[in-house]
Motif scaffolding. Sequence first.
Motif, short mmCIF file in Angstrom:
data_model
loop_
_atom_site.label_atom_id
_atom_site.label_comp_id
_atom_site.label_asym_id
_atom_site.label_seq_id
_atom_site.Cartn_x
_atom_site.Cartn_y
_atom_site.Cartn_z
N THR A 1 34.91 33.41 37.08
CA THR A 1 33.73 34.26 37.28
C THR A 1 34.12 35.66 36.84
O THR A 1 35.26 35.90 36.44
CB THR A 1 33.27 34.26 38.75
OG1 THR A 1 32.04 34.99 38.85
CG2 THR A 1 34.30 34.91 39.68
N VAL B 1 28.52 32.12 29.30
CA VAL B 1 27.96 30.76 29.37
C VAL B 1 28.04 30.10 28.00
O VAL B 1 28.48 28.95 27.87
CB VAL B 1 26.51 30.81 29.89
CG1 VAL B 1 25.89 29.41 29.85
CG2 VAL B 1 26.46 31.36 31.31
N SER C 1 26.44 28.61 34.44
CA SER C 1 25.33 29.57 34.46
C SER C 1 25.85 30.88 35.03
O SER C 1 26.93 30.93 35.63
CB SER C 1 24.17 29.05 35.31
OG SER C 1 24.51 29.06 36.69
N LEU C 2 25.08 31.95 34.85
CA LEU C 2 25.50 33.24 35.40
C LEU C 2 25.43 33.24 36.91
O LEU C 2 26.28 33.81 37.59
CB LEU C 2 24.61 34.36 34.84
CG LEU C 2 24.71 34.63 33.33
CD1 LEU C 2 23.75 35.76 32.94
CD2 LEU C 2 26.13 34.97 32.91
N SER C 3 24.41 32.58 37.47
CA SER C 3 24.22 32.62 38.92
C SER C 3 25.18 31.69 39.66
O SER C 3 25.59 32.00 40.79
CB SER C 3 22.78 32.25 39.27
OG SER C 3 22.46 30.96 38.78
N SER D 1 30.10 40.13 32.55
CA SER D 1 29.72 39.97 31.15
C SER D 1 29.32 41.32 30.56
O SER D 1 28.91 42.23 31.28
CB SER D 1 28.54 39.00 31.04
OG SER D 1 27.99 39.01 29.74
N PRO E 1 28.59 29.88 38.45
CA PRO E 1 29.55 29.56 37.38
C PRO E 1 30.06 28.13 37.41
O PRO E 1 30.27 27.52 36.36
CB PRO E 1 30.67 30.57 37.61
CG PRO E 1 30.01 31.71 38.31
CD PRO E 1 28.96 31.10 39.18
N PRO F 1 28.38 34.83 41.58
CA PRO F 1 27.60 35.05 40.35
C PRO F 1 28.30 35.99 39.38
O PRO F 1 28.96 36.96 39.77
CB PRO F 1 26.30 35.68 40.87
CG PRO F 1 26.19 35.24 42.30
CD PRO F 1 27.61 35.18 42.80
N ILE F 2 28.16 35.68 38.10
CA ILE F 2 28.65 36.57 37.05
C ILE F 2 27.70 37.75 36.93
O ILE F 2 26.47 37.59 36.96
CB ILE F 2 28.74 35.81 35.71
CG1 ILE F 2 29.80 34.69 35.83
CG2 ILE F 2 29.06 36.74 34.55
CD1 ILE F 2 29.75 33.70 34.70
N GLU F 3 28.25 38.93 36.80
CA GLU F 3 27.42 40.13 36.73
C GLU F 3 27.30 40.62 35.28
O GLU F 3 28.28 40.66 34.55
CB GLU F 3 28.02 41.26 37.58
CG GLU F 3 27.95 40.98 39.07
CD GLU F 3 28.44 42.16 39.90
OE1 GLU F 3 28.74 43.23 39.30
OE2 GLU F 3 28.53 42.03 41.13
N GLU F 4 26.08 40.99 34.91
CA GLU F 4 25.84 41.67 33.65
C GLU F 4 25.77 43.17 33.92
O GLU F 4 25.60 43.59 35.06
CB GLU F 4 24.56 41.17 33.00
CG GLU F 4 24.66 39.70 32.57
CD GLU F 4 23.47 39.27 31.74
OE1 GLU F 4 22.34 39.36 32.26
OE2 GLU F 4 23.68 38.86 30.59
N ASP G 1 28.68 36.84 26.50
CA ASP G 1 28.13 35.49 26.54
C ASP G 1 29.07 34.46 27.19
O ASP G 1 29.47 33.48 26.55
CB ASP G 1 27.78 35.04 25.12
CG ASP G 1 26.95 33.77 25.08
OD1 ASP G 1 26.35 33.42 26.12
OD2 ASP G 1 26.92 33.11 24.03
#
Length: 328
Positions: free
Chosen positions: A139, A123, A130-132, A142, A134, A292-295, A121
């Motif tokens: 960055t 964010v 945001s994930l898209s 997650s 940051p 972007p942050i990656e899940e 989490d």
Amino acid sequence: MSSRRVVLALLCMTPLVGSPALAQRQRVPKIGVLWHAATPQDEAIYAEPLRKGFQDLGYVENRDYNLIETYAAEKYENFVANADQLIRAKVDIIIAVTGPATAAAQRATSTTPVVFLVVPDPVGRGFAKSLSRPGGNLTGLSTAAVELSSKRLEQLRAAIPGLKRVGLFVNAKDSSMSRAVEERTRSTATDLDVLVDVTRIDAPQELSGAFAGLSGRSIPAVVFMQDPLFFNERRQIAKLGLSNRIATMVANGLMVREGCLISYGPNFPAQFRRTASFVDKILKGHSPAEIPIEEPARLELVLNLKTADALGLEIPAALLAQADEVIE
């Protein structure tokens, strides 16, 4: 002086004029790492895929980059001093392993790029807008650990049909994440008609007593919050589970290979290997604010049948069919 001699003189001077720019181009980037454990040996299982990620991109250590590694010895308070140490060393990028390490890096600098991983989490924890997008100097990757808490309990219930009561071990030092995991687990437990008994662990030395407490209350299984404290104690946890005849649901497949019963979560070595791609983008001029942050792209279910046999459990065929890896 003849024109020929003037040309030769200018040619001889050219390297001297261009040398500062050449030196700048040849400067080797310094990448700091905030590790959670105490020693390089403790972190070798993840340091190897981290370095392999750089190799995948054509980087050669000590030629194209230098790693400056710090170790927190499983104590969150050490992250602050280690982050400050890296800033004083004027590193170009910080790799922060775990949420507390990321929080320390965020406090230490608002300008040096930070690539985080093993962070649930980001964010919600204030590491990104945001994930898209940051939006700051952080960055990374997650783990979606809170969201997966429900699925872990569901998978444990599937492995042990008729399960009515479970333990939940959380890290007391990460109170915000512990609360989030507890709330999500309890919500799912209500739907499954399962009672949850929460134990807050401050230090590895408390694990033995915690397992004995579950055994004394006839609780047959325990779910572990995703946390480096528990990962670093994976061998002890596997042994305690077997000696107390308590099934262990964990967040990391590597723990199942050490003897825990079942896991559901990301492939963590793959995430460490992926980290190099974020560093590469930043070194090539991209801003962390725009990366972007990656899940996790893939989640893995891992089962240990040897452990199941030792606990007298028969894993249902339907769950075995879903497993990505079965250890026999």
